[in-house]
Structure formats: structure tokens, C-alpha cells
Design a protein around this motif. Structure first.
Motif, short mmCIF file in Angstrom:
data_model
loop_
_atom_site.label_atom_id
_atom_site.label_comp_id
_atom_site.label_asym_id
_atom_site.label_seq_id
_atom_site.Cartn_x
_atom_site.Cartn_y
_atom_site.Cartn_z
N LEU A 84 0.83 -1.20 0.00
CA LEU A 84 0.00 0.00 0.00
C LEU A 84 0.87 1.26 0.00
N ASN A 85 1.92 1.27 0.80
CA ASN A 85 2.83 2.42 0.85
C ASN A 85 3.60 2.57 -0.46
N LEU A 86 3.97 1.45 -1.06
CA LEU A 86 4.67 1.50 -2.35
C LEU A 86 3.74 2.06 -3.43
N ALA A 87 2.48 1.67 -3.40
CA ALA A 87 1.50 2.21 -4.35
C ALA A 87 1.30 3.71 -4.11
N ALA A 88 1.33 4.13 -2.86
CA ALA A 88 1.18 5.56 -2.56
C ALA A 88 2.35 6.36 -3.14
N LEU A 89 3.56 5.79 -3.10
CA LEU A 89 4.71 6.47 -3.71
C LEU A 89 4.54 6.57 -5.23
N ALA A 90 4.05 5.49 -5.84
CA ALA A 90 3.80 5.53 -7.28
C ALA A 90 2.74 6.57 -7.61
N ARG A 91 1.72 6.63 -6.82
CA ARG A 91 0.64 7.62 -7.01
C ARG A 91 1.16 9.03 -6.84
N ALA A 92 2.07 9.24 -5.89
CA ALA A 92 2.63 10.58 -5.65
C ALA A 92 3.45 11.07 -6.84
N ARG A 93 4.01 10.16 -7.63
CA ARG A 93 4.75 10.59 -8.82
C ARG A 93 3.88 10.49 -10.07
N ASN A 94 2.54 10.46 -9.87
CA ASN A 94 1.52 10.47 -10.93
C ASN A 94 1.57 9.22 -11.81
N ASP A 95 1.97 8.11 -11.23
CA ASP A 95 1.99 6.84 -11.95
C ASP A 95 0.79 6.01 -11.47
N ASP A 96 -0.40 6.40 -11.93
CA ASP A 96 -1.61 5.72 -11.47
C ASP A 96 -1.66 4.25 -11.91
N GLN A 97 -1.22 3.98 -13.15
CA GLN A 97 -1.23 2.60 -13.62
C GLN A 97 -0.26 1.74 -12.81
N GLY A 98 0.90 2.31 -12.49
CA GLY A 98 1.87 1.59 -11.68
C GLY A 98 1.33 1.32 -10.28
N ALA A 99 0.64 2.31 -9.71
CA ALA A 99 0.05 2.13 -8.38
C ALA A 99 -0.99 1.04 -8.38
N LEU A 100 -1.84 1.01 -9.43
CA LEU A 100 -2.86 -0.04 -9.53
C LEU A 100 -2.22 -1.41 -9.74
N ALA A 101 -1.14 -1.47 -10.53
CA ALA A 101 -0.45 -2.73 -10.74
C ALA A 101 0.14 -3.25 -9.45
#
Length: 169
Positions: free
Chosen positions: A149-166
Motif C-alpha cells: 500500500l505504501n509502495l503504491a502511494a509512492l507511485a501515485r505521488a509521482r503520478n503513476d496511477d497505472q503503476g500504483a494499480l499494478a
């Protein structure tokens, strides 16, 4: 020492039975020694009870008294982190990870501290390794999903929504 309370009851009952079998002069000596022990141990308990003034006091004193188990250390680091003493928290968490690099909670907490400080690359590296625990690590840390979840939040913070969902998938 809290693990010894219940077993000590049986031992004390056994010793009391043994003392009852002593002759009268022997019993008096045993009673005097028992009274001195109760007084000494009662004083020690009174002094030790001040450790329970707060969670921080308990963990800090336990840590300083040589009881720096990984769990005590991580809890103390969490208290320091919540209070804003990030450097102290980071120092403790790094020592924990030096002692046990597989401790997922410490890796996750250190990654959160690093992320808050702007060291996203190191935080992401820690979270990535934490988010794929082995079966043994999962057994000892059932909440390892928080790292993903925290790793996805970091991806989301850098505007990588697809990466966060993956990552969440």
C-alpha cells in the motif's frame, strides 16, 4: 519478568510446604528471610512501576536497561517519529535492520521516514523488498500488505496511477 508470575506461584507454594516441615527455629529464620525478600522486592516493584508512566518511558527505560529487543526498539522509534524526532527514530530503525534485515515492520517504518524526508528512491527500494515477503516473513508479520500500500502511494505521488494499480493488484 511478567512471564514468570504464574510459574512462580507453584514454586512459592512448594517452598512454603518445605518451610512448614522445618523445626520451629528454622521457620523463624525462613520467615525473617521471607520478610526481607518481600520488603526488597516490594521496593523494587515500586521503583519499576514508574516505568509505566507512559509508553515512551517504558520503552526508553527498557531499551536503556539492555532490553532492546526488536519489538521494543521499533515501538520506541514509532514514538519518536510521531513526536517529530525523525533522526532518533531513523537511527533506531537502522540498528534494528542491521540486527535483523528481514524484520518487515522496521523496513516499512524506515521507508515511511525516508519518504517523508524526500528520499523517495531509498524508500521505494525498501518498500519494494518489503512488499514481497517470503512465507517465513509472512508468518511473523501478517500485516506485510501495508508495504504494498505504501509502495503504491509512492507511485501515485509521482503520478503513476497505472503503476500504483499494478502494485495493488
Amino acid at each position: 519478568e511478567h512471564w514468570l508470575y504464574l510459574p512462580s506461584v507453584g514454586l512459592l507454594l512448594f517452598l512454603a510446604g518445605c518451610c512448614l516441615e522445618l523445626p520451629l527455629p528454622g521457620r523463624r529464620i525462613v520467615v525473617a528471610v521471607a520478610c526481607a525478600a518481600v520488603l526488597g522486592l516490594g521496593t523494587r516493584s515500586f521503583v519499576r512501576s514508574t516505568d509505566w508512566a507512559s509508553a515512551e518511558t517504558f520503552y526508553r527505560r527498557t531499551f536503556l536497561a539492555g532490553g532492546g529487543s526488536i519489538r521494543v526498539s521499533v515501538n520506541l522509534a514509532l514514538i519518536y517519529s510521531a513526536r517529530g524526532e525523525k533522526a532518533k527514530a531513523e537511527s533506531i530503525l537502522r540498528k534494528v535492520l542491521k540486527a535483523d534485515p528481514t524484520y518487515l515492520v522496521a523496513r516499512n517504518n524506515l521507508a515511511n521516514l525516508l519518504s517523508q524526508r524526500g528520499e523517495k528512491a531509498e524508500a521505494e527500494k525498501l518498500l519494494d523488498s518489503t512488499s514481497r515477503p517470503t512465507m517465513t516473513e509472512r508468518a511473523f508479520s501478517p500485516r506485510s500488505w501495508t508495504a504494498r500500500l505504501n509502495l503504491a502511494a509512492l507511485a501515485r505521488a509521482r503520478n503513476d496511477d497505472q503503476g500504483a494499480l499494478a502494485i495493488l493488484d
